[in-house]
Scaffold this motif. Structure first.
Motif, PDB file in Angstrom:
ATOM      1  N   SER A  92     -12.832   2.856   6.354  1.00 38.34           N
ATOM      2  CA  SER A  92     -12.689   3.537   5.282  1.00 38.34           C
ATOM      3  C   SER A  92     -12.258   2.641   4.155  1.00 38.34           C
ATOM      4  O   SER A  92     -12.223   1.465   4.063  1.00 38.34           O
ATOM      5  N   SER A  93     -11.894   3.667   2.903  1.00 35.92           N
ATOM      6  CA  SER A  93     -11.337   2.692   1.733  1.00 35.92           C
ATOM      7  C   SER A  93     -10.151   3.588   1.239  1.00 35.92           C
ATOM      8  O   SER A  93     -10.085   4.844   1.187  1.00 35.92           O
ATOM      9  N   LEU A  94      -9.587   2.908   0.080  1.00 38.12           N
ATOM     10  CA  LEU A  94      -8.439   3.838  -0.367  1.00 38.12           C
ATOM     11  C   LEU A  94      -9.074   4.751  -1.247  1.00 38.12           C
ATOM     12  O   LEU A  94      -8.375   5.975  -1.274  1.00 38.12           O
ATOM     13  N   LYS A  95      -9.993   4.644  -1.865  1.00 35.43           N
ATOM     14  CA  LYS A  95     -10.783   5.703  -2.809  1.00 35.43           C
ATOM     15  C   LYS A  95     -11.235   6.839  -1.540  1.00 35.43           C
ATOM     16  O   LYS A  95     -10.987   8.239  -2.226  1.00 35.43           O
ATOM     17  N   MET A  96     -11.724   6.584  -0.800  1.00 34.75           N
ATOM     18  CA  MET A  96     -12.125   7.587   0.097  1.00 34.75           C
ATOM     19  C   MET A  96     -11.041   8.220   0.896  1.00 34.75           C
ATOM     20  O   MET A  96     -11.293   9.525   1.010  1.00 34.75           O
ATOM     21  N   LEU A 127       0.671  -1.307   0.050  1.00 30.05           N
ATOM     22  CA  LEU A 127      -0.037   0.118   0.018  1.00 30.05           C
ATOM     23  C   LEU A 127       0.914   1.294   0.235  1.00 30.05           C
ATOM     24  O   LEU A 127       0.574   2.181  -0.486  1.00 30.05           O
ATOM     25  N   GLN A 128       2.128   1.056   0.538  1.00 28.19           N
ATOM     26  CA  GLN A 128       3.091   2.361   0.510  1.00 28.19           C
ATOM     27  C   GLN A 128       3.304   2.760  -0.884  1.00 28.19           C
ATOM     28  O   GLN A 128       3.543   3.897  -1.249  1.00 28.19           O
ATOM     29  N   ALA A 129       3.394   1.635  -1.799  1.00 26.66           N
ATOM     30  CA  ALA A 129       3.771   1.843  -3.070  1.00 26.66           C
ATOM     31  C   ALA A 129       2.554   2.637  -3.913  1.00 26.66           C
ATOM     32  O   ALA A 129       2.997   3.427  -4.817  1.00 26.66           O
ATOM     33  N   ASP A 178      -6.834  -5.748  -9.732  1.00 34.62           N
ATOM     34  CA  ASP A 178      -5.784  -6.723 -10.236  1.00 34.62           C
ATOM     35  C   ASP A 178      -4.613  -6.295  -9.949  1.00 34.62           C
ATOM     36  O   ASP A 178      -3.631  -7.009  -9.156  1.00 34.62           O
ATOM     37  N   GLU A 179      -4.205  -5.109 -10.123  1.00 33.81           N
ATOM     38  CA  GLU A 179      -3.085  -4.380  -9.829  1.00 33.81           C
ATOM     39  C   GLU A 179      -2.580  -4.475  -8.512  1.00 33.81           C
ATOM     40  O   GLU A 179      -1.463  -4.676  -8.064  1.00 33.81           O
ATOM     41  N   MET A 180      -3.446  -4.153  -7.478  1.00 33.90           N
ATOM     42  CA  MET A 180      -3.473  -4.034  -5.932  1.00 33.90           C
ATOM     43  C   MET A 180      -3.325  -5.641  -5.609  1.00 33.90           C
ATOM     44  O   MET A 180      -2.408  -5.791  -4.700  1.00 33.90           O
TER      45      MET A 180
END
Length: 243
Positions: free
Chosen positions: A146-150, A86-88, A159-161
């Motif tokens: 929460s979410s990455l988009k939020m 997730l840091q990337a 898929d990339e994630m």
């Protein structure tokens, strides 16, 4: 690396567990589902997720050649792998809420369910279930979710994630296999949520108490400094961090 994609299943962990009992499953085989009808979290909790919005997948890790002194090494490798992936993607202020929830700022974005495969009294593998909130933007009755988009405003490719997390799982299990348990533990402790901050906890009887998270034991117990300068250890069933 084998990735099995499903439109729906009861739980990716359960699917992979059934697969593993019926055939020889390759190391790092992953099962991804657009929808889970019976998604599961820690301690029997239900994991709710909107279909096709989030990353819900499970990974089989072959541990037959590992010499594990403690199963907590598995949790260390998984938590740190997800955080590093997730840091990337420049997700801010990532921490690990003991034992292996991933938070951004103080909101939960990822949960992990690890189920070990035991044969002849030895751990031969792990099924690692990962639920990552990615593009969902509403969480009813879950104020801490929460979410990455939020958090970032960005829509992410699932898929990339998934590939980013799988690659980091390989890196961190290699570190664990090479004997870097203490280094992994030190890194894990450095990113523990609310470490050295006054926090409120609830014990198994439902009573609240205050303390400071100081670290974890080699077996994964949470070490909390309580009154009279005493450090007490708690396992997952004995204590809940109340934020």
């Amino acid at each position: 690396m084998t990735i099995i994609k499903l439109d729906a299943t009861d739980s990716t962990n359960s699917y992979l567990k059934r697969l593993q009992t019926s055939e020889n499953v390759e190391d790092f085989t992953a099962v991804m589902a657009k929808k889970q009808t019976q998604g599961r979290g820690q301690m029997g909790a239900v994991w709710e997720s909107q279909a096709s919005k989030n990353l819900t997948f499970s990974v089989f890790k072959d541990l037959s050649d590992f010499s594990l002194e403690t199963t907590f090494g598995i949790s260390l490798a998984v938590s740190l792998a997800i955080r590093k992936a997730l840091q990337a993607f420049l997700i801010p202020q990532l921490s690990v809420k003991w034992p292996n929830d991933i938070l951004s700022v103080d909101k939960k974005i990822c949960g992990v369910l690890i189920e070990n495969v035991i044969k002849q009294n030895a751990i031969t593998g792990s099924i690692i279930g990962i639920g990552l909130n990615v593009n969902q933007v509403a969480f009813d009755h879950l104020p801490r979710a929460s979410s990455l988009k939020m958090i970032t405003g960005t829509v992410y490719n699932l898929d990339e994630m998934a590939h980013a997390i799988l690659n980091q799982l390989k890196v961190h299990f290699d570190l664990l296999e090479s004997g870097d348990f203490l280094a992994l533990k030190a890194e894990y402790e450095s990113c523990l949520f609310r470490k050295n901050k006054p926090s409120t906890f609830k014990d198994a009887e439902g009573s609240l108490f205050s303390g400071f998270i100081k670290g974890v034991s080699n077996f994964g117990n949470l070490q909390v400094l309580v009154e009279d300068n005493i450090i007490k250890e708690f396992d997952l069933k004995e204590v809940t961090l109340m934020y």
